[in-house]
Design a protein around this motif. Sequence first.
Motif: not given
Lengths: 203, 501
Positions: A142-144, A146, A149-150, A186, A189, A192-193, A196-197, A200-201, B144, B148, B155, B157, B160-161, B163-164, B167-168
């Motif tokens: 559910t979490s927004r 990132v 969540t990681s 995990v 990655v 890093r993800v 990056t997100i 971007g936001d 994974l 990654g 960079d 997004p 990255a999404r 890969v995210f 991961l989930r």
Amino acid sequence: MNITGFELPLMLLVTVNAMLAVTTARRTAWVGLGLMIIFAALLEFHPTGSISYGLIARLAALGLALLIAMPDGIFTTAGFRSDLAPRQIVAALVAHPVVAASAVAGLLLGSIPLALPIETSNAAVRAAGIALLMIGVPPLLTSRYVEATSRAALVAISGTLLLRASIFGALEPIAALAFSAGLATVLIVGARVASTIAAGDES
Amino acid sequence: MSSVEITQTMAIVRAIFPLLVALASLGILPLMRHRAFGAEKDAGDRAARAAISLLVLSALGTLLAGASYASTAQIGQTLIDPSEPGRLMAVLGGLVFALIVAIGEGRRAGVMGQLALFGIAGIDSALALPIGLAPIAILLFTGLAIGGVAAGGKDDPARARAVFRDLRTITLLLPAVVIAEILRSTISLSTTDAAYATPTSLGAGAVLALSLAALGASGAFPFHNRLVRIFESLPIVGSLMVGVWIPTAISLIVIGEIATIANGITEPIGGAVVPALVLAGVVTILFGAISALLHDDIGEIIGFLAVGNAGWIALAAAAAVNTPADPSSRLLAVPGALTMSLFGLWLIALRRRYGTTSLLALSGWARKTGAIMVVMIGALIALVALPPGVIIGARLTVLANAGGPLAGLLSVIGQLALIAAALRLFVTGFTEQSSTVKRTQPLRANNPLTVALLVGALAIGAGAAGWFSVEIGGSTPLTPPASSSPLPPDVSPSPDATVAP
């Protein structure tokens, strides 16, 4: 329940630190995650006699991964002092009653011997495992956020490994090495993800 | 060194050869980028050539090592026993990815080759370790890590999404694998102790959990979005490795496990498990086919074709539950991976040549670049599995074993729609040339890379269509895992225990 001397405090410490890793931000979350990793590894590998190579591999891999994954500028004394103040921590936990309730429910569910071979398993390790799954899995779905969540992913995988260890014992050396590398992956990655997100936001 | 020690060392080298080559690449590639070996501006090309050479070396070395007793090694307490499917995937993967990296070129070609090396090593190692369900976890983590690194070039997004999301998914699949392991271990206990659930229900639970891992990894419904995002955003080597090759290895393990569980239980494992798998398979094939027909970006279209391929894995899992002794369910995995690799090769060749992935901008591509047209012909032969033979026979057997006539009919319609989507890509190549296509120089037929592309595409297509019977190696059962058993109960007397008189 076959809870021995050091397992009960470890079970509680693992659970509290997992809650901190998921509910708080910045330094508190990273400290909580680091402590959760250490306590979960101690519970899983049970280093009562000889040194476990699996435990060493787990702590070394995740220690290194934590150093790589942690955001820049986190190591400041003043920052740690303010973020780790007991009042701040309690406030963060109180602000997330659902997570606290999930943790308690997980501990209770895990402590009660259920069906299957779970009745011959280690109750403290099992309770900690189920509590970590209850804490880690809901944010994954559910979490927004990132980054949180990681960290929740790491909490959930640690819970899975504890649940497995409560029934089958610690992992074989090769599997332990693979899981250490996997958990480190995990963490790195995910961090890093997240950056990056977030970048971007912002842009 | 005594002759025994030499034999043991050779056995270890043979057992972990792909892993050794992958580890060697960590030293060789940076070395090749060094200015001592040439100009700085050519460093990327040198690294790419080194990676391609290592991929070919990995394939040939693995082929020579084989999966015989001489390649079995004991390292500490762990037995490394390379399996025939693992070796087959390592050999084919080495050659296929060498070709893809060579055609893809680019700044990161060396890194992509290295990723392929580690992916192949992960597949070979996981299929060589008879240590319960841990190989599935190893493959999930490998996927994974590759995702990654593949996403790390810029960079972005969107990457990255993707890969995210991966991961989930992986984090949610790991508990399913452990639950399957727990349930599987209790089946033997339940036959002697009435306090446990019945072997059939425990087996059904284990199969369901294992199937979830296979569906999630391969990108079948309801995990299809993960696969589409991977193909949309990651470079093609990363997409194929994370979205096709590693899931293929996972599905081989899962189908083997399902067959072992179903074989060990006298009553049929039915209930909701088989219908759920059949439904997932049929929906996945239809969704992949219809989406592939409706989209105009060739990256997305290839992603949807991969989703369709994942539907067959779900159907194969259902067939393995019903008829565990039949090898057809394991026969489809490797040809499916080869087919998707060929579409990936076509995509990267086209993108490299024209610099776009929009189908509208690529009209008339086949008339301009005949060599790339041959790649598409190879891909079509692989997808249709022509001439009809063992692959089509295996598909029909899977349909007959998996579900009823309605599911079979819908799956056939879905497969025909997938073929129609691929034909659409082909036919677009013969329409009036777009301005993008007109501007581009045609390929020279005497270019060594063009020759490699032609020969490689036809060989891969023929292999995927069953001409060389390579798929038989993928259908060999894996080494059965050492059965995990729960820890013995604590036998030490409790403090309040009383002594019986």
